[in-house]
Write an enzyme that holds these catalytic residues in place. Sequence first.
Site, PDB file in Angstrom:
ATOM      1  N   CYS A  75      45.945  39.881  43.893  1.00 28.20           N
ATOM      2  CA  CYS A  75      47.112  41.292  44.019  1.00 28.20           C
ATOM      3  C   CYS A  75      46.787  42.346  44.749  1.00 28.20           C
ATOM      4  O   CYS A  75      45.123  41.841  45.088  1.00 28.20           O
ATOM      5  CB  CYS A  75      47.091  41.845  41.707  1.00 28.20           C
ATOM      6  SG  CYS A  75      45.736  43.145  42.240  1.00 28.20           S
ATOM      7  N   GLU A  76      47.713  42.973  45.742  1.00 29.97           N
ATOM      8  CA  GLU A  76      46.904  43.048  47.177  1.00 29.97           C
ATOM      9  C   GLU A  76      46.335  45.347  46.148  1.00 29.97           C
ATOM     10  O   GLU A  76      45.750  45.289  46.689  1.00 29.97           O
ATOM     11  CB  GLU A  76      47.794  44.058  47.454  1.00 29.97           C
ATOM     12  CG  GLU A  76      50.027  44.282  47.110  1.00 29.97           C
ATOM     13  CD  GLU A  76      50.617  45.012  48.376  1.00 29.97           C
ATOM     14  OE1 GLU A  76      50.397  43.743  49.621  1.00 29.97           O
ATOM     15  OE2 GLU A  76      51.265  45.349  47.976  1.00 29.97           O
ATOM     16  N   HIS A  77      47.156  45.050  45.016  1.00 35.62           N
ATOM     17  CA  HIS A  77      46.059  46.506  44.551  1.00 35.62           C
ATOM     18  C   HIS A  77      44.817  46.688  43.572  1.00 35.62           C
ATOM     19  O   HIS A  77      43.667  47.985  44.072  1.00 35.62           O
ATOM     20  CB  HIS A  77      47.312  46.995  42.593  1.00 35.62           C
ATOM     21  CG  HIS A  77      48.235  47.167  43.054  1.00 35.62           C
ATOM     22  ND1 HIS A  77      49.168  46.790  42.739  1.00 35.62           N
ATOM     23  CD2 HIS A  77      48.836  47.587  44.803  1.00 35.62           C
ATOM     24  CE1 HIS A  77      50.306  47.345  43.661  1.00 35.62           C
ATOM     25  NE2 HIS A  77      49.988  47.581  44.261  1.00 35.62           N
ATOM     26  N   HIS A  78      43.842  45.404  43.314  1.00 38.62           N
ATOM     27  CA  HIS A  78      43.312  45.377  42.721  1.00 38.62           C
ATOM     28  C   HIS A  78      42.011  44.169  42.723  1.00 38.62           C
ATOM     29  O   HIS A  78      41.231  44.077  42.751  1.00 38.62           O
ATOM     30  CB  HIS A  78      43.198  45.311  41.450  1.00 38.62           C
ATOM     31  CG  HIS A  78      43.675  46.262  40.664  1.00 38.62           C
ATOM     32  ND1 HIS A  78      45.429  46.212  40.397  1.00 38.62           N
ATOM     33  CD2 HIS A  78      43.995  47.372  40.380  1.00 38.62           C
ATOM     34  CE1 HIS A  78      45.989  47.296  39.465  1.00 38.62           C
ATOM     35  NE2 HIS A  78      44.591  48.459  39.465  1.00 38.62           N
ATOM     36  N   GLN A 116      53.965  40.630  42.911  1.00 41.98           N
ATOM     37  CA  GLN A 116      54.720  39.764  43.017  1.00 41.98           C
ATOM     38  C   GLN A 116      55.774  39.315  43.089  1.00 41.98           C
ATOM     39  O   GLN A 116      56.494  38.402  43.531  1.00 41.98           O
ATOM     40  CB  GLN A 116      54.158  38.965  41.301  1.00 41.98           C
ATOM     41  CG  GLN A 116      55.146  37.810  40.292  1.00 41.98           C
ATOM     42  CD  GLN A 116      54.890  37.837  39.164  1.00 41.98           C
ATOM     43  OE1 GLN A 116      54.281  37.737  38.336  1.00 41.98           O
ATOM     44  NE2 GLN A 116      56.012  37.512  38.641  1.00 41.98           N
ATOM     45  N   HIS A 144      48.113  38.162  35.694  1.00 37.84           N
ATOM     46  CA  HIS A 144      47.748  39.281  36.370  1.00 37.84           C
ATOM     47  C   HIS A 144      46.250  39.580  35.466  1.00 37.84           C
ATOM     48  O   HIS A 144      45.724  39.852  34.076  1.00 37.84           O
ATOM     49  CB  HIS A 144      48.653  40.385  36.566  1.00 37.84           C
ATOM     50  CG  HIS A 144      49.597  39.906  37.386  1.00 37.84           C
ATOM     51  ND1 HIS A 144      49.532  40.548  38.761  1.00 37.84           N
ATOM     52  CD2 HIS A 144      50.622  39.622  37.027  1.00 37.84           C
ATOM     53  CE1 HIS A 144      50.918  40.525  38.922  1.00 37.84           C
ATOM     54  NE2 HIS A 144      50.967  39.494  37.659  1.00 37.84           N
ATOM     55  N   CYS A 146      44.330  41.938  36.758  1.00 36.06           N
ATOM     56  CA  CYS A 146      43.811  43.415  36.736  1.00 36.06           C
ATOM     57  C   CYS A 146      44.769  43.432  35.347  1.00 36.06           C
ATOM     58  O   CYS A 146      44.403  45.216  34.801  1.00 36.06           O
ATOM     59  CB  CYS A 146      44.927  43.295  37.707  1.00 36.06           C
ATOM     60  SG  CYS A 146      46.299  43.673  38.462  1.00 36.06           S
TER      61      CYS A 146
HETATM   62 ZN   LIG Z   1      46.363  44.291  40.092  1.00 31.25          ZN
END
Ligand SMILES: [Zn+2]
Length: 185
Positions: A75-78, A116, A144, A146
């Site tokens: 995931c690009e956020h975490h 996603q 996920h 995260c």
């Molecule tokens: Zn994430």
Amino acid sequence: MNPQLPHHYREILLGLGENPEREGLLDTPKRAAKAMQYLCHGYQQSLEEIVNGALFASDNDEMVIVKDIELYSLCEHHLLPFIGKAHVAYIPTGKVLGLSKVARIVDMYARRLQIQENLTKQIADAIQSVTSAAGVAVVIEAKHMCMMMRGVEKQNSVMSSSVMLGAFRESCNTRHEFLQLIRSK
Ligand SMILES: [Zn+2]
């Protein structure tokens, strides 16, 4: 490998309060950099190179479906993994794609930093542009890390995302047929 990457991982270890000189961590910056580059190798690939001409003339105009394609992404956020399955279908109009190519297209986009929803759309658009299909459907179901390892710590929630193009969007019957096929074992 980008020679700067191990250096940055060493900085991360320091930032976490670790001692990068202790025995267990000596090679970790190099190993972590190598692993991360592997997990992101989709940036080095292109759709043309993946498909590489594996398009075959066919007068089949029935739904082609490839289900349960294993999927590993970050995931690009975490920068934490999300792991699951992709189901892909399309309705050919004269051209069919080599079967392994569908899985390789999924992999190319999954091996980049993603969310996603965007991953689902990129796969659908790619299949559409390569095959000129009358319709494309992609469903991804993933867990996920995260969500599971941090934040809300929900261990069993599966996120589902779908993109329907062409006939799958316009026709309820086509969409239902696809959804039934991916639910049946
Ligand atoms: Zn994430």
